[in-house]
Design a protein around this motif. Sequence first.
Motif, PDB file in Angstrom:
ATOM      1  N   PHE A   1     -13.600 -11.419   4.576  1.00 61.38           N
ATOM      2  CA  PHE A   1     -12.138 -11.458   4.636  1.00 61.38           C
ATOM      3  C   PHE A   1     -11.583 -10.198   5.280  1.00 61.38           C
ATOM      4  N   ILE A   2     -12.107  -9.036   4.888  1.00 59.61           N
ATOM      5  CA  ILE A   2     -11.626  -7.765   5.449  1.00 59.61           C
ATOM      6  C   ILE A   2     -11.850  -7.723   6.955  1.00 59.61           C
ATOM      7  N   GLU A   3     -13.024  -8.150   7.395  1.00 61.14           N
ATOM      8  CA  GLU A   3     -13.314  -8.168   8.833  1.00 61.14           C
ATOM      9  C   GLU A   3     -12.393  -9.130   9.573  1.00 61.14           C
ATOM     10  N   ALA A   4     -12.160 -10.302   8.962  1.00 59.59           N
ATOM     11  CA  ALA A   4     -11.284 -11.287   9.594  1.00 59.59           C
ATOM     12  C   ALA A   4      -9.846 -10.799   9.638  1.00 59.59           C
ATOM     13  N   TYR A   5      -9.420 -10.142   8.570  1.00 57.43           N
ATOM     14  CA  TYR A   5      -8.013  -9.704   8.475  1.00 57.43           C
ATOM     15  C   TYR A   5      -7.711  -8.565   9.457  1.00 57.43           C
ATOM     16  N   PHE A   6      -8.594  -7.575   9.501  1.00 58.81           N
ATOM     17  CA  PHE A   6      -8.294  -6.396  10.321  1.00 58.81           C
ATOM     18  C   PHE A   6      -8.825  -6.506  11.746  1.00 58.81           C
TER      19      PHE A   6
ATOM     20  N   GLU B   1      -3.587  10.002  -2.035  1.00 60.23           N
ATOM     21  CA  GLU B   1      -3.059   8.877  -1.270  1.00 60.23           C
ATOM     22  C   GLU B   1      -2.800   9.282   0.175  1.00 60.23           C
ATOM     23  N   VAL B   2      -2.388  10.522   0.381  1.00 54.70           N
ATOM     24  CA  VAL B   2      -2.089  11.001   1.732  1.00 54.70           C
ATOM     25  C   VAL B   2      -3.369  11.090   2.553  1.00 54.70           C
ATOM     26  N   ASP B   3      -4.461  11.563   1.915  1.00 43.26           N
ATOM     27  CA  ASP B   3      -5.710  11.766   2.632  1.00 43.26           C
ATOM     28  C   ASP B   3      -6.397  10.455   2.969  1.00 43.26           C
ATOM     29  N   ARG B   4      -6.107   9.394   2.209  1.00 36.31           N
ATOM     30  CA  ARG B   4      -6.765   8.117   2.448  1.00 36.31           C
ATOM     31  C   ARG B   4      -6.186   7.471   3.698  1.00 36.31           C
ATOM     32  N   PRO B   5      -7.027   6.987   4.632  1.00 40.87           N
ATOM     33  CA  PRO B   5      -6.506   6.333   5.836  1.00 40.87           C
ATOM     34  C   PRO B   5      -5.632   5.134   5.477  1.00 40.87           C
ATOM     35  N   ALA B   6      -4.607   4.921   6.295  1.00 45.33           N
ATOM     36  CA  ALA B   6      -3.664   3.834   6.014  1.00 45.33           C
ATOM     37  C   ALA B   6      -4.379   2.495   5.941  1.00 45.33           C
ATOM     38  N   ILE B   7      -5.357   2.294   6.807  1.00 40.36           N
ATOM     39  CA  ILE B   7      -6.058   1.013   6.824  1.00 40.36           C
ATOM     40  C   ILE B   7      -6.843   0.811   5.520  1.00 40.36           C
ATOM     41  N   THR B   8      -7.322   1.914   4.947  1.00 40.36           N
ATOM     42  CA  THR B   8      -8.031   1.815   3.675  1.00 40.36           C
ATOM     43  C   THR B   8      -7.085   1.447   2.550  1.00 40.36           C
ATOM     44  N   ASN B   9      -5.894   2.033   2.571  1.00 37.73           N
ATOM     45  CA  ASN B   9      -4.885   1.667   1.565  1.00 37.73           C
ATOM     46  C   ASN B   9      -4.577   0.180   1.628  1.00 37.73           C
ATOM     47  N   ASP B  10      -4.398  -0.335   2.859  1.00 39.49           N
ATOM     48  CA  ASP B  10      -4.122  -1.762   3.027  1.00 39.49           C
ATOM     49  C   ASP B  10      -5.298  -2.601   2.517  1.00 39.49           C
ATOM     50  N   ALA B  11      -6.502  -2.146   2.842  1.00 35.19           N
ATOM     51  CA  ALA B  11      -7.692  -2.893   2.417  1.00 35.19           C
ATOM     52  C   ALA B  11      -7.807  -2.902   0.898  1.00 35.19           C
ATOM     53  N   TYR B  12      -7.513  -1.765   0.254  1.00 41.89           N
ATOM     54  CA  TYR B  12      -7.568  -1.697  -1.200  1.00 41.89           C
ATOM     55  C   TYR B  12      -6.570  -2.667  -1.831  1.00 41.89           C
ATOM     56  N   GLU B  13      -5.377  -2.743  -1.245  1.00 41.80           N
ATOM     57  CA  GLU B  13      -4.364  -3.657  -1.787  1.00 41.80           C
ATOM     58  C   GLU B  13      -4.844  -5.105  -1.686  1.00 41.80           C
TER      59      GLU B  13
END
Length: 1001
Positions: free
Chosen positions: A907-912, A959-971
């Motif tokens: 799913f992560i690969e398909a989504y991003f 939260e600032v240090d975490r890449p934005a794409i990782t935050n999205d993936a975590y959600e």
Amino acid sequence: CHDTTGTMIRIFLTYIISVNWVISFVSPFVLPARLGKLAPSLSLLSETALNIQKLDQTHGDKPRIVLVAGFESFNRDLYQRAAKEAGVELTVFADSDIRADTSVNNDDLGVNPVFAKAMNEADAFIGSLVFDYDDVIVVERYAKGITGPRFVFECATEIMSLNKVGSFSMNQKGGASGPPAPVKKVLSMFSSGKEEDKISGYLKFLKIGPTLLQYVPGEKAGDLKTWLETYRYWNQGGLQNVKSMLQLVSDSCKNKQDRETLKLPELQVTPDIGLIHPLRQEMNYLESPASYMEWRLSKSTYDLAAKQKFQMAPSKAPKVAILLYRKHVITEQRYLYDLITMMEAQGVIPVPIFINGVEAHTIVRDLLTSKDEIQAVQRGHCSREPTYQANMAVCVDAVVNTIGFPLVGGPAGSIEAGRNLDVSKKLLRDMNVPYIVSGPLLLQSIPQWKSNGVLGLQSVVLYSLPELDGAIDTVVLGGLVGDKIALVPERVRKLTSRVKQWVALRNTPPKDRKIAIQLYGFPPNVGAVGTAALLDVPRSLENLLKRLDEEGYDVGDFVDDPESSGESLVAALSVLCEDSVISAGTKTMQAAVDAKIDRAKVGDETVAATLAKPGGGLGGSVVRSKSVSMDDLEKVVGKYMMKKIRRAWPGNEKGPGVSSQGDLIVSGIQIGNIWITVQPLLGIEGDPMRLLFERDLTPHPQYCAAYEFMRLDESEGGIGAQAVVHFGMHGTEEWLPGQSLGNDRQSWSDELIGDLPNIYIYAANNPSESILAKRRGYGTIVSYNVPPYGRAGLYLELANLKDLVDEHRQGRVNNEMEESDDNDLKSAIWSSVLKSGIMKDIPLYLNPSDKGTLVESADLPEMLSTATFNDWLARLSDYLVELQARLFSSGLHVLGDEPSDKELMSFIEAYFGDKLEQHDPHEIIFAWRKEKKEGETENQLSGFLNFVGKLFDFTDQSEVDRPAITNDAYEILDLLSATTEEMDSVVQGLNGGYIPAAPGG
């Protein structure tokens, strides 16, 4: 100082009137009116509907006042009586009287000529509860021409600005929105400080407005005081108050020098909150639920009931909070007492609390509680709000809201445009009792409902908005009869019976609960038993039985038997659905299943292999079935419905599910207290979908028998199910003939589900159909997630074809291909296209402009030009790339199971897609799981730090240090892993508890 105070009060009052009107039928969905045409087109111009005074009479000195009562056509008689006693000339219109027909052209709205004439001749105007888009335009157009006073209460924002009394006007142009800081400070003194309580604070403030204004000098203050006093009389309602209001309006039409010093009667005040009962009609309202229950359960009350021959529910009966509209109490609407009387007679103790409508959540929060909430507080699982009033509150088994709209803010919604869904969900989750919205229609007559169902704005009020709070089992209790509100007794019985069944389910210990589980099986005899859209039904069924065992339900030996499986249960049910087995009747059904098990053990490939396990893998379950005659069916469905069945299915035309002896066969698998069955076929031979689309048809007798047998008490030969769990999208009961919305006695879905709680497990990606199951089939929806998506990729012949296409295109680019090789490669490509069957998707034409030159031969024609082939090849290449990147659901979802790492990565690969770049999906999932296991304490600390960060305007550095794409993936991963909540919600439903609403269900 006086001028400043007067200005502040004027600004404040203008603000509270023009923002989100606070008292009555307004909602975020109808404010402003230009958000849409939501009101139904009701019958117009009937003699009873108009009933207005003739307009060509000699008026004398009496001002001519027009009152548009909007939704409140049922109060027309009261207004006219008040006008007669006050000596005022009044013409009353309901919303259905404004236009003679409908039109989308604002210049041709089909205005009722009688309405237009009255408005053109009016000296004063009073408007209330006008929201419909076209009605608002008409009222706005005509009211602007009235030069005298205009009083507009509780309407769409477009016409609230029409308010005008003398030098006071609410047409404020320019300036900042919202009240100034000093006014906000004053407002805060009248509420709890919570955003959701601000509207209730407005109500308190309005009561003292005229008192404050008497100390403010100036003409505007005097005119504003007139407006506010008029509103206070209007809001309190009742004959005497309306009479005083009309005298005020009439006097304000005169020149100031001609105005009289009116000595009006003191305002007759009805409490904002109170409790009523038919035995107390000559007594004062009780002011708290606790005092009401003390009175209601007293011996003196039972003695009074016996003396008056009033049937009372037993003291141990379920206690149900009923939220009533205060204005209906004030205007003495008879249906309120009828409702209480009927509920008492049906064995329910109503706790009837009248409210303005905007403070329903404060009643739930401060004056009601439940056994679950009391236990949760004692165990520290939840905490009371400081506003909770223990000495005034009562414990109830369910909450029924007859007003509709959202729980928080009611008709007025939220002062900050938010719907406060989190607030309502928390309150209802803490209470953990069924929350039901059910009431009479105030915008439609009973005949209109019977012929067309619930329409337009009425459906928003009664269904759409409450469902966002998690309301279930909506029952239309009645509607308008002329200008009066009337109940349909049978519908009240329906509501009461469903409430009682939910409470009975809740009060039965899990080990004694009898539950039916219903699977889907259409089309017949093609292996479709136990299928559902995107759901692995056998494994999900297995999960449910295991969870029920953990919760203390009797599931026989299924969980203890290592060989048992959901697949075996489905296989056994498939045997019971075979035509030959049904034809032989119920006596041979167990033998038929046993015979299949024996054949499976000897390797018969025509039998499901799973039945070869010891005991067939059935965990000790046995066949439980019943033969039902037509006479038996009549005893349970009643003569009226049976007459319809016999008329539709005469003689031997009984439809499917009938034995060779003519009996209706109902069958399933019994395992402990759980009965598992297949939903009966709805189809008719040769036309299986006919019943889904023909409203007047009647389900066949065996379909009716299956539901009746499932509900029928064991003492009478039935299963005695206390609830049914329907597996997967979708079933057929909600599609049965009857009302499109707002079931009545003639709706087959209403008849067959009866009072049975219906836990309906439905795919989250199809809310448009799950809402039908919820509304027509009384389904308490538990959504299941769709399987994680992935990229389709190419395989087998398609992968080979792509390689050939790429080879050909690469050879052309590099000019490395001989003509013979080129021809061979073209032939190979064409042969592969034929094998893969995609010619229809990417057709090849000798002449692209001539559709008659389609190439269909096994070999490419010699006259095919290289340019034409290359153009076609480019389209084929693009098609294969698109096909390769297409999203698809990988496998089937298992109810309550969390996705595997492989599914999450897909799913992560398909989504991003390409956005992942250097981010390894494996590492993201590993880190997410690690963080998820860090423990509750650390999560709470993180939440606290985030809270502090918001207060002091800084953000947690992690939260600032975490890449934005990782935050999205975590959600995304958090949401996908929430599938474990599905099983929790099913169990919660079977406990008779509250299930929060969510997107899709």
